[in-house]
Design a protein around this motif. Structure first.
Motif, PDB file in Angstrom:
ATOM      1  N   UNK A   1      -4.961 -10.088 -67.036  1.00 31.96           N
ATOM      2  CA  UNK A   1      -4.391 -11.052 -66.091  1.00 31.96           C
ATOM      3  C   UNK A   1      -4.737 -12.468 -66.543  1.00 31.96           C
ATOM      4  N   UNK A   2      -3.748 -13.360 -66.486  1.00 29.96           N
ATOM      5  CA  UNK A   2      -3.959 -14.779 -66.786  1.00 29.96           C
ATOM      6  C   UNK A   2      -3.596 -15.594 -65.555  1.00 29.96           C
ATOM      7  N   UNK A   3      -4.356 -16.649 -65.313  1.00 28.18           N
ATOM      8  CA  UNK A   3      -4.072 -17.575 -64.211  1.00 28.18           C
ATOM      9  C   UNK A   3      -3.889 -18.963 -64.808  1.00 28.18           C
ATOM     10  N   UNK A   4      -2.671 -19.459 -64.743  1.00 28.73           N
ATOM     11  CA  UNK A   4      -2.336 -20.789 -65.251  1.00 28.73           C
ATOM     12  C   UNK A   4      -2.048 -21.674 -64.042  1.00 28.73           C
ATOM     13  N   UNK A   5      -2.662 -22.849 -63.980  1.00 29.58           N
ATOM     14  CA  UNK A   5      -2.447 -23.648 -62.774  1.00 29.58           C
ATOM     15  C   UNK A   5      -2.549 -25.139 -63.047  1.00 29.58           C
ATOM     16  N   UNK A   6      -1.890 -25.892 -62.169  1.00 28.24           N
ATOM     17  CA  UNK A   6      -2.051 -27.344 -62.109  1.00 28.24           C
ATOM     18  C   UNK A   6      -2.530 -27.688 -60.713  1.00 28.24           C
ATOM     19  N   UNK A   7      -3.507 -28.576 -60.631  1.00 27.70           N
ATOM     20  CA  UNK A   7      -4.043 -28.984 -59.334  1.00 27.70           C
ATOM     21  C   UNK A   7      -4.380 -30.456 -59.380  1.00 27.70           C
TER      22      UNK A   7
ATOM     23  N   UNK B   1       0.993 -18.192 -61.831  1.00 29.85           N
ATOM     24  CA  UNK B   1       1.300 -19.606 -62.065  1.00 29.85           C
ATOM     25  C   UNK B   1       1.057 -20.374 -60.768  1.00 29.85           C
ATOM     26  N   UNK B   2       0.075 -21.288 -60.786  1.00 28.61           N
ATOM     27  CA  UNK B   2      -0.288 -21.991 -59.565  1.00 28.61           C
ATOM     28  C   UNK B   2       0.079 -23.456 -59.567  1.00 28.61           C
ATOM     29  N   UNK B   3       0.473 -23.943 -58.379  1.00 31.81           N
ATOM     30  CA  UNK B   3       0.890 -25.341 -58.277  1.00 31.81           C
ATOM     31  C   UNK B   3       0.848 -25.795 -56.820  1.00 31.81           C
ATOM     32  N   UNK B   4       0.513 -27.071 -56.596  1.00 30.47           N
ATOM     33  CA  UNK B   4       0.740 -27.634 -55.267  1.00 30.47           C
ATOM     34  C   UNK B   4       2.237 -27.815 -55.056  1.00 30.47           C
ATOM     35  N   UNK B   5       2.613 -28.217 -53.863  1.00 37.56           N
ATOM     36  CA  UNK B   5       4.023 -28.442 -53.543  1.00 37.56           C
ATOM     37  C   UNK B   5       4.232 -29.927 -53.291  1.00 37.56           C
ATOM     38  N   UNK B   6       5.148 -30.517 -54.051  1.00 38.66           N
ATOM     39  CA  UNK B   6       5.488 -31.927 -53.892  1.00 38.66           C
ATOM     40  C   UNK B   6       6.957 -32.042 -53.519  1.00 38.66           C
ATOM     41  N   UNK B   7       7.232 -32.687 -52.416  1.00 35.52           N
ATOM     42  CA  UNK B   7       8.615 -32.839 -51.919  1.00 35.52           C
ATOM     43  C   UNK B   7       9.303 -31.477 -51.841  1.00 35.52           C
ATOM     44  N   UNK B   8       8.589 -30.488 -51.298  1.00 36.68           N
ATOM     45  CA  UNK B   8       9.118 -29.148 -51.000  1.00 36.68           C
ATOM     46  C   UNK B   8       9.392 -28.299 -52.229  1.00 36.68           C
ATOM     47  N   UNK B   9       8.833 -28.680 -53.378  1.00 30.29           N
ATOM     48  CA  UNK B   9       9.052 -27.939 -54.621  1.00 30.29           C
ATOM     49  C   UNK B   9       7.737 -27.839 -55.389  1.00 30.29           C
ATOM     50  N   UNK B  10       7.548 -26.765 -56.183  1.00 26.66           N
ATOM     51  CA  UNK B  10       6.375 -26.738 -57.059  1.00 26.66           C
ATOM     52  C   UNK B  10       6.313 -28.011 -57.889  1.00 26.66           C
TER      53      UNK B  10
END
Length: 242
Positions: A63-69, A145-154
């Motif tokens: 398992x790999x976890x790729x993310x932006x935070x 694949x992890x990401x916050x939500x900006x303007x209702x989109x990843x």
């Protein structure tokens, strides 16, 4: 009887009123940005001490976890997943020396984030460049694949990563932390892009933290993740993430 103002006197008054309203709108927008930036800084300080320590994954990790935070909430979720699955963890960052696209904490980074999220809705070529740009994911069966939500989109960085990487025969799980809403059409667009990059299947997991002034605590957020994402897990890797 009241005497009517001459037309020549009304025009300047209307112009002054419009300018006043525009000025008040700008002041209100700046105050909102300042307030959000202040809250984000507080979150980052809190989360910096609460993030679970990174665990070196087993060399046979599947398992790999790729993310932006940006403020640390998605990073907390990503590290939780990495600990849960003994997964390989790949944080993404936008180079700080790229002033146009850098997302540091504070009003400038927040303004850049909103600008790029708005651009993304129109032209995908406006995506910022991440570091790392590509990652060899061929050894993994499942990629989160992890990401916050900006303007209702990843957020734009996760789109950039998907556009430049392959997910051949892998199960891909998009996970998001957010404050108010994520548009289903944006998730569907990202799913189509992931599948076009070779994935065999796609799933979406999300956690609503709540409005900026009334958010879930970090501990509560992790409880929600465990209960909502994995309550029916049996294999500890992909079941419950489909």
């Amino acid at each position: 009887m009241l005497e009517l103002l001459p037309v020549r006197g009304i025009a300047p008054m209307l112009g002054l009123a419009v300018a006043l309203v525009a000025g008040l709108a700008i002041i209100a927008a700046v105050l909102v940005l300042f307030s959000v930036a202040l809250i984000e800084r507080g979150q980052a300080r809190t989360l910096a001490g609460l993030l679970p320590p990174a665990v070196a994954p087993d060399t046979q990790a599947r398992v790999a976890v790729v993310y932006f935070s940006r403020s640390g909430n998605t990073a907390l979720a990503a590290r939780y997943l990495a600990r849960r699955f003994q997964a390989a963890l790949f944080p993404l960052a936008v180079p700080a020396d790229t002033q146009e696209h850098a997302y540091p904490l504070g009003m400038l980074g927040l303004a850049n984030a909103l600008r790029d999220a708005c651009r993304l809705k129109k032209v995908s070529a406006s995506l910022p460049e991440n570091r790392p740009t590509t990652v060899d994911l061929s050894a993994f069966d499942t990629v989160w694949l992890g990401s916050p939500v900006w303007l209702y989109s990843p957020a734009p960085p996760i789109w950039h990563f998907v556009e430049l990487n392959r997910f051949d025969d892998q199960h891909v799980v998009l996970f998001n932390t957010y404050n108010s809403h994520i548009a289903e059409e944006s998730v569907a667009r990202l799913e189509a892009l992931v599948m076009a990059r070779g994935a065999r299947s796609f799933a979406h997991r999300k956690v609503l933290r709540g409005r900026m002034t009334r958010q879930l605590s970090p501990a509560h957020m992790l409880e929600v993740i465990e209960e909502d994402w994995f309550s029916t897990d049996t294999d500890g890797v992909t079941h419950g993430a489909r």
